[in-house]
Write a protein that holds these residues in place. Sequence first.
Motif, PDB file in Angstrom:
ATOM      1  N   GLU A 128       8.514  -0.108 -12.340  1.00 16.48           N
ATOM      2  CA  GLU A 128       9.525   0.845 -11.880  1.00 16.48           C
ATOM      3  C   GLU A 128       9.549   0.952 -10.350  1.00 16.48           C
ATOM      4  O   GLU A 128      10.329   1.745  -9.821  1.00 16.48           O
ATOM      5  CB  GLU A 128       9.252   2.229 -12.485  1.00 16.48           C
ATOM      6  N   THR A 129       8.723   0.195  -9.682  1.00 14.74           N
ATOM      7  CA  THR A 129       8.539   0.283  -8.216  1.00 14.74           C
ATOM      8  C   THR A 129       8.464   1.742  -7.776  1.00 14.74           C
ATOM      9  O   THR A 129       9.169   2.184  -6.862  1.00 14.74           O
ATOM     10  CB  THR A 129       9.651  -0.455  -7.439  1.00 14.74           C
ATOM     11  N   SER A 130       7.581   2.485  -8.455  1.00 17.76           N
ATOM     12  CA  SER A 130       7.492   3.920  -8.186  1.00 17.76           C
ATOM     13  C   SER A 130       6.059   4.344  -7.905  1.00 17.76           C
ATOM     14  O   SER A 130       5.089   3.662  -8.303  1.00 17.76           O
ATOM     15  CB  SER A 130       8.048   4.722  -9.364  1.00 17.76           C
ATOM     16  N   PHE A 131       5.954   5.475  -7.264  1.00 13.51           N
ATOM     17  CA  PHE A 131       4.647   6.073  -6.948  1.00 13.51           C
ATOM     18  C   PHE A 131       4.875   7.576  -6.867  1.00 13.51           C
ATOM     19  O   PHE A 131       4.801   8.195  -5.809  1.00 13.51           O
ATOM     20  CB  PHE A 131       4.119   5.504  -5.633  1.00 13.51           C
ATOM     21  N   HIS A 132       5.167   8.185  -8.011  1.00 13.60           N
ATOM     22  CA  HIS A 132       5.502   9.602  -8.050  1.00 13.60           C
ATOM     23  C   HIS A 132       4.265  10.479  -7.936  1.00 13.60           C
ATOM     24  O   HIS A 132       3.214  10.168  -8.504  1.00 13.60           O
ATOM     25  CB  HIS A 132       6.238   9.939  -9.353  1.00 13.60           C
ATOM     26  N   ASN A 174      -6.491  18.604  -3.320  1.00 14.50           N
ATOM     27  CA  ASN A 174      -5.689  19.767  -3.709  1.00 14.50           C
ATOM     28  C   ASN A 174      -5.068  19.647  -5.102  1.00 14.50           C
ATOM     29  O   ASN A 174      -4.052  20.279  -5.376  1.00 14.50           O
ATOM     30  CB  ASN A 174      -4.578  20.030  -2.682  1.00 14.50           C
ATOM     31  N   GLY A 175      -5.681  18.854  -5.982  1.00  9.02           N
ATOM     32  CA  GLY A 175      -5.199  18.742  -7.356  1.00  9.02           C
ATOM     33  C   GLY A 175      -4.031  17.806  -7.565  1.00  9.02           C
ATOM     34  O   GLY A 175      -3.479  17.730  -8.671  1.00  9.02           O
ATOM     35  N   PHE A 176      -3.633  17.074  -6.554  1.00  8.01           N
ATOM     36  CA  PHE A 176      -2.520  16.127  -6.681  1.00  8.01           C
ATOM     37  C   PHE A 176      -3.000  14.776  -7.210  1.00  8.01           C
ATOM     38  O   PHE A 176      -4.132  14.384  -6.976  1.00  8.01           O
ATOM     39  CB  PHE A 176      -1.833  15.928  -5.327  1.00  8.01           C
ATOM     40  N   GLU A 177      -2.112  14.106  -7.893  1.00  6.21           N
ATOM     41  CA  GLU A 177      -2.362  12.736  -8.306  1.00  6.21           C
ATOM     42  C   GLU A 177      -1.043  11.972  -8.319  1.00  6.21           C
ATOM     43  O   GLU A 177       0.040  12.565  -8.306  1.00  6.21           O
ATOM     44  CB  GLU A 177      -3.047  12.661  -9.671  1.00  6.21           C
ATOM     45  N   ALA A 178      -1.140  10.648  -8.316  1.00  6.84           N
ATOM     46  CA  ALA A 178       0.062   9.811  -8.335  1.00  6.84           C
ATOM     47  C   ALA A 178      -0.234   8.562  -9.150  1.00  6.84           C
ATOM     48  O   ALA A 178      -1.371   8.097  -9.210  1.00  6.84           O
ATOM     49  CB  ALA A 178       0.474   9.443  -6.915  1.00  6.84           C
ATOM     50  N   GLU A 179       0.807   8.043  -9.780  1.00  4.12           N
ATOM     51  CA  GLU A 179       0.655   6.847 -10.588  1.00  4.12           C
ATOM     52  C   GLU A 179       1.542   5.730 -10.062  1.00  4.12           C
ATOM     53  O   GLU A 179       2.752   5.915  -9.888  1.00  4.12           O
ATOM     54  CB  GLU A 179       1.005   7.121 -12.050  1.00  4.12           C
ATOM     55  N   TYR A 236       0.868  -1.163   0.000  1.00  4.11           N
ATOM     56  CA  TYR A 236       0.000   0.000   0.000  1.00  4.11           C
ATOM     57  C   TYR A 236       0.917   1.230   0.000  1.00  4.11           C
ATOM     58  O   TYR A 236       1.918   1.253   0.712  1.00  4.11           O
ATOM     59  CB  TYR A 236      -0.885   0.037   1.240  1.00  4.11           C
ATOM     60  N   LEU A 237       0.582   2.234  -0.761  1.00  2.85           N
ATOM     61  CA  LEU A 237       1.421   3.428  -0.889  1.00  2.85           C
ATOM     62  C   LEU A 237       0.600   4.672  -0.618  1.00  2.85           C
ATOM     63  O   LEU A 237      -0.579   4.749  -0.991  1.00  2.85           O
ATOM     64  CB  LEU A 237       2.027   3.496  -2.290  1.00  2.85           C
ATOM     65  N   PHE A 238       1.244   5.640  -0.006  1.00  6.81           N
ATOM     66  CA  PHE A 238       0.545   6.845   0.428  1.00  6.81           C
ATOM     67  C   PHE A 238       1.421   8.068   0.200  1.00  6.81           C
ATOM     68  O   PHE A 238       2.653   7.992   0.219  1.00  6.81           O
ATOM     69  CB  PHE A 238       0.229   6.779   1.939  1.00  6.81           C
ATOM     70  N   TRP A 239       0.753   9.175  -0.002  1.00  4.23           N
ATOM     71  CA  TRP A 239       1.407  10.474   0.081  1.00  4.23           C
ATOM     72  C   TRP A 239       0.700  11.286   1.148  1.00  4.23           C
ATOM     73  O   TRP A 239      -0.533  11.390   1.151  1.00  4.23           O
ATOM     74  CB  TRP A 239       1.355  11.221  -1.252  1.00  4.23           C
ATOM     75  N   TYR A 240       1.522  11.842   2.055  1.00  3.86           N
ATOM     76  CA  TYR A 240       1.015  12.722   3.098  1.00  3.86           C
ATOM     77  C   TYR A 240       1.646  14.103   2.928  1.00  3.86           C
ATOM     78  O   TYR A 240       2.788  14.232   2.497  1.00  3.86           O
ATOM     79  CB  TYR A 240       1.391  12.193   4.483  1.00  3.86           C
ATOM     80  N   VAL A 241       0.898  15.125   3.342  1.00  2.00           N
ATOM     81  CA  VAL A 241       1.448  16.474   3.399  1.00  2.00           C
ATOM     82  C   VAL A 241       1.490  16.905   4.861  1.00  2.00           C
ATOM     83  O   VAL A 241       0.568  16.596   5.633  1.00  2.00           O
ATOM     84  CB  VAL A 241       0.615  17.480   2.553  1.00  2.00           C
TER      85      VAL A 241
END
Lengths: 112, 113
Positions: free
Chosen positions: A71-75, A61-66, A32-37
């Motif tokens: 690529e083991t990424s979640f930018h 707030n207009g953010f998105e991530a893929e 599971y992957l998350f972005w926090y501010v």
Amino acid sequence: AQSVTQLGSHVSVSEGALVLLRCNYSSSVPPYLFWYVQYPNQGLQLLLKYTSAATLVKGINGFEAEFKKSETSFHLTKPSAHMSDEDEYFCAVSYGNNRLAFGKGNQVVVIP
Amino acid sequence: AAGVIQSPRHLIKEKRETATLKCYPIPRHDTVYWYQQGPGQDPQFLISFYEKMQSDKGSIPDRFSAQQFSDYHSELNMSSLELGDSALYFCASSSSSLAYEQYFGPGTRLTVT
């Protein structure tokens, strides 16, 4: 041990330009992957999360991530930076034991 | 909507003193997590509780203990405080039905002098 990598403590972006914060995780098992501010001297607010559903996740707030397994990424991205985006952003990972492991964080600096 | 409540928000203690931090989860959340964030650092997981039982343990010093009570609030007890314990302590809560979605409180800033 589960880990997540965020490169560059400070990320500078011109106002109106694309915001791109990179996050890579180290595991062969998709977590599971998350972005926090994090607002100054405050707690962490969840921006968005990936939980094995759609790979393109839209948040607040207009953010998105893929999520890109190859690529083991979640930018994290935002099409147009605003001054109000100047905060610290943390990528985090969980493998089902529910504890979150955070990256080192990116402080976004918006240049007028 | 109700959020996670932490008290106190700021705490100043001297070396070798004790401190107690409190966390009140979002109503109907049954899981509580504690994290420690040192100056300029990322948050580090300390410990978690589910239904009043310890569910996971991270890098929590032996000088620290925690528990979750019948009303689901949690307390983090810290003894023999050291200068290095100065940090922002976050509590987060989640529901077992969405265990991966943690909601964070505003944190308690502990300063040890």
